[in-house]
Design a protein around this motif. Structure first.
Motif, PDB file in Angstrom:
ATOM      1  N   THR A   1       7.700  -4.564   4.653  1.00 18.37           N
ATOM      2  CA  THR A   1       8.125  -3.211   4.306  1.00 18.37           C
ATOM      3  C   THR A   1       9.173  -3.277   3.216  1.00 18.37           C
ATOM      4  O   THR A   1      10.179  -3.977   3.340  1.00 18.37           O
TER       5      THR A   1
ATOM      6  N   ASP B   1       4.830  -0.505   1.526  1.00 22.84           N
ATOM      7  CA  ASP B   1       4.753  -1.912   1.907  1.00 22.84           C
ATOM      8  C   ASP B   1       4.312  -2.746   0.716  1.00 22.84           C
ATOM      9  O   ASP B   1       3.616  -2.265  -0.177  1.00 22.84           O
TER      10      ASP B   1
ATOM     11  N   GLN C   1       1.714   0.946  -3.549  1.00 22.77           N
ATOM     12  CA  GLN C   1       1.809  -0.393  -4.124  1.00 22.77           C
ATOM     13  C   GLN C   1       0.809  -0.546  -5.263  1.00 22.77           C
ATOM     14  O   GLN C   1       1.131  -1.113  -6.313  1.00 22.77           O
TER      15      GLN C   1
ATOM     16  N   SER D   1      -1.376  11.156   1.039  1.00 18.89           N
ATOM     17  CA  SER D   1      -0.418  10.545   1.966  1.00 18.89           C
ATOM     18  C   SER D   1       0.316  11.595   2.794  1.00 18.89           C
ATOM     19  O   SER D   1       0.682  11.345   3.947  1.00 18.89           O
TER      20      SER D   1
ATOM     21  N   LYS E   1       2.376  -9.036   4.740  1.00 16.07           N
ATOM     22  CA  LYS E   1       2.807  -7.648   4.633  1.00 16.07           C
ATOM     23  C   LYS E   1       4.291  -7.556   4.954  1.00 16.07           C
ATOM     24  O   LYS E   1       4.757  -8.126   5.939  1.00 16.07           O
TER      25      LYS E   1
ATOM     26  N   ASN F   1      -1.355  -1.058   0.043  1.00 12.34           N
ATOM     27  CA  ASN F   1      -0.685   0.232   0.149  1.00 12.34           C
ATOM     28  C   ASN F   1      -1.014   1.047  -1.094  1.00 12.34           C
ATOM     29  O   ASN F   1      -1.014   0.513  -2.204  1.00 12.34           O
TER      30      ASN F   1
ATOM     31  N   THR G   1       0.649   8.589   5.974  1.00 12.39           N
ATOM     32  CA  THR G   1       0.813   7.162   5.731  1.00 12.39           C
ATOM     33  C   THR G   1       0.442   6.846   4.292  1.00 12.39           C
ATOM     34  O   THR G   1      -0.286   7.608   3.642  1.00 12.39           O
TER      35      THR G   1
ATOM     36  N   ASP H   1      -0.412   3.440   3.833  1.00 16.23           N
ATOM     37  CA  ASP H   1      -1.188   2.231   4.081  1.00 16.23           C
ATOM     38  C   ASP H   1      -2.679   2.514   3.935  1.00 16.23           C
ATOM     39  O   ASP H   1      -3.195   3.479   4.514  1.00 16.23           O
TER      40      ASP H   1
END
Length: 650
Positions: A75, A86, A148, A199, A73, A145, A204, A206
């Motif tokens: 950032t 991330d 992501q 989010s 992981k 994420n 977040t 994640d």
């Protein structure tokens, strides 16, 4: 033990293959591109299998529960102390299972394409695009994420656009690639807005943190449940918007219109898209956020359930009327993905109530095997007869014995006939539906019977029905002595046929469940009697209609002329979209917007330009560049100043 460097190599190898072949393959080693791509995927598959073994049998389970592991992981973009994008790898039962599925099916497609795509002018380009597609899907399933996963989600869309439009000199292929890209982009807008909603309240991006905050009593859960719009909580709206993105990728009604046209790409690409990558991405997305969906139930999961069930049934009806063998398989994919979706919808989080979740993932796993086999078998048939149409086929069982046998196995598997893989996963879905919602169960079991009918309609039309006669075309047609396919095409068929037989015996509830715990399932022979009998009835009807040339199918079509015509034209969904787009959006929105832009916005800007030009013309003499003029202006100014001064002091 899990090695981070080896795990990272699983997606990076296809990416490196894409870069290397795209930059240098066509010029320096054009004939080796396929071998390089295949070896790369073989390595990725072996690594994925190793990771799966280590996860499920060595390090993944703590006590009785499989854990989520993040071996890597970093950032990438930090927005606030708590919100960042991330780039990481998340290993849990569904992601590890998907690693194996994606790499295995992609490996089979790479190997099969060595023979199928041999001699293509853009051979290197094809393999580079395959590498990019595989990398995109692997990145998607490993994402830690939610943003992501959106990045790789869009990359999957780009990859599919490139592969569907591979034959760029065919207008139909170009139109199909654009259609797939545009339709899924509209759906992805909903996905993006859903990400922002979830989010924002969770604080977040994640996955682990987001799911924890939105499934346990926290301030974030209270705030997202308290906020509402049109009677639904912000949580429900966020999840429904995310599901819209998944419905677009997985071709759920009414966002399915791109899927049949996507058959314009090479047939091995269709196998990859339908069995292991793009189309199953929506199911994976709902499964990834399933704990949150279950908290918002029944609203969000009910939408997933009913969209999945209706998509499954509608696609099965349409498949009964199509004559292009790849389009039949395309609609069968839509129908089976619908099965997976409504299985998630009827499920509830944890324990026995998680049966639908496990069954959905189980069917995703087995479907990958027999659907890839069906498409690759169809590719072998098309490679032999140089046509996609059933009317150009028939009697091929004697000329193509390996393809015939493997295709029959795949048809039995998707029809849910024991002991083939599809039987076991479908029975789990039907059991979950029966326990949760009898109406959904009724739709599901009827769809299963229709599935058996249209798949064996396809089988009999290809391999029985009439004697095959080669059709003269630019390729000249095949004679029997040429053989059905090279070894590179036969081996994937035989291997996937074997998996389509044995994959159903895997005790899937021991590995992939909604809560990570072992889920004990029992086989109920009495419950299976009705589904198997209905599927067998569908096969018998197909046998009586299509084993030999007969007037019965046409009589049936004439007797159901309205329904048949509607199904043949895909219930005119494309025409409805075109009507809305051209007659409503273009005429009522586009044309007025264009008039306002041209006459008001541009007109105002043009007016400013005209006024500025005229003023400039009037005063341009003030800046003539002549010194004597400037001196005259200066003395005139001084004189004026003196006169004002004298006036004020007198």
């Amino acid at each position: 033990m899990l090695s981070t460097s080896l795990i990272i190599l699983i997606p990076l190898l296809p990416l490196l293959t894409f870069v290397l072949i795209a930059l240098a393959g066509r010029k320096y080693f054009p004939s080796l591109c396929g071998i390089l791509g295949t070896l790369s995927l073989l390595t990725s598959f072996l690594l994925a299998a190793t990771v799966a073994y280590d996860y499920f049998f060595v390090v993944g389970k703590v006590g009785e529960v499989y854990q989520q592991i993040i071996p890597f992981k970093m950032t990438w973009l930090q927005f606030t102390p708590n919100v960042a994008i991330d780039m990481g790898i998340l290993l849990d039962p569904i992601s590890v299972m998907m690693l194996v599925v994606v790499t295995l099916i992609s490996l089979m497609v790479h190997f099969y394409s060595l023979g199928y795509m041999k001699g293509e002018e853009r051979y290197a380009t094809y393999y580079s695009f395959l590498g990019l597609f595989t990398f995109s899907m692997l990145g998607l399933v490993m994402s830690s994420n939610i943003f992501q996963i959106y990045i790789f989600w869009e990359l999957v869309g780009v990859s599919s656009y490139l592969l569907i439009g591979y034959y760029f000199d065919k207008p139909s292929a170009v139109a199909a690639s654009k259609k797939a890209f545009i339709v899924t982009r509209f759906a992805d807008l909903g996905f993006l807005v859903g990400i922002l909603v979830l989010s924002y309240y969770a604080g977040t991006l994640d996955f682990q943190t987001l799911i924890t905050r939105l499934t346990t009593p926290t301030d974030q859960l209270h705030s997202i449940m308290a906020a509402s719009f049109l009677g639904c909580s912000a949580l429900t709206w966020g999840l429904v918007l995310v599901f819209i993105g998944g419905a677009g990728k997985s071709a759920m009604f009414p966002l399915h219109i791109w899927l049949p046209d996507a058959m314009e790409g090479p047939t091995p690409v269709s196998a990859l898209i339908h069995a292991a990558t793009m189309v199953v991405a929506g199911v994976f997305l709902v499964a990834r956020l399933f704990p949150v969906y279950s908290i918002s139930c029944p609203t969000a999961l009910d939408i997933v359930m009913w969209v999945g069930a209706s998509s499954s049934f509608i696609a099965a009806i349409i498949a009964c009327t199509q004559t292009d063998i790849k389009r039949v398989l395309a609609y069968s994919t839509m129908s089976q993905i619908g099965y997976m979706m409504f299985a998630l919808g009827v499920s509830r989080y944890g324990g026995e109530n998680g049966l639908g979740y496990m069954a959905s993932m189980f069917h995703l796993f087995t479907h990958a095997m027999f659907k890839a086999l069906l498409f690759l078998g169809a590719g072998a048939v098309i490679h032999y007869v140089h046509s996609n149409e059933m009317k150009d086929m028939g009697g091929l069982r004697k000329l193509m014995p390996v393809t015939h046998l493997t295709f029959l196995i795949a048809c039995l598997a998707i029809a849910g006939i024991p002991p083939f893989a599809g039987f076991f996963s479908k029975e789990e879905i039907l059991q979950a539906a029966f326990n949760s919602n009898k109406a959904i169960f009724g739709i599901a079991i009827l769809t299963a019977a229709i599935t058996a009918f249209y798949m064996f309609r396809l089988y009999f039309n290809i391999f029985w029905n009439k004697e095959y006669h080669a059709h003269g075309d630019s390729h000249g047609g095949h004679d029997a002595h040429y053989g059905e396919a090279p070894f590179t095409m036969k081996f994937p068929l035989l291997f996937l046929a074997l998996l389509s037989i044995v994959a159903g015996f895997i005790p899937f509830g021991k590995f992939v469940t909604s809560d990570g715990k072992f889920l004990l399932t029992e086989f109920h022979p009495t419950f299976s009697i009705a589904p198997v009998l209905l599927a067998s009835l569908g096969i018998v009807i197909a046998w009586s209609f299509y084993k030999k040339e007969s007037a019965a199918p046409q009589k049936m079509a004439d007797g159901m002329s309205g329904l048949y015509r509607g199904a043949y034209h895909k219930f005119y969904i494309d025409e409805i979209y075109l009507f809305i787009t051209k007659k409503v959006v273009f005429n009522l929105i586009g044309r007025p917007a264009a008039w306002i832009d041209r006459n008001i916005v541009d007109g105002f800007m043009n007016l400013l330009a005209d006024v500025t030009g005229k003023i400039s013309f009037l005063i341009k003499g003030l800046q003539s560049g002549k010194v004597q003029n400037y001196a005259a202006y200066f003395f005139a100014g001084v004189l004026g100043f003196v006169l004002v001064f004298i006036y004020l002091w007198t």
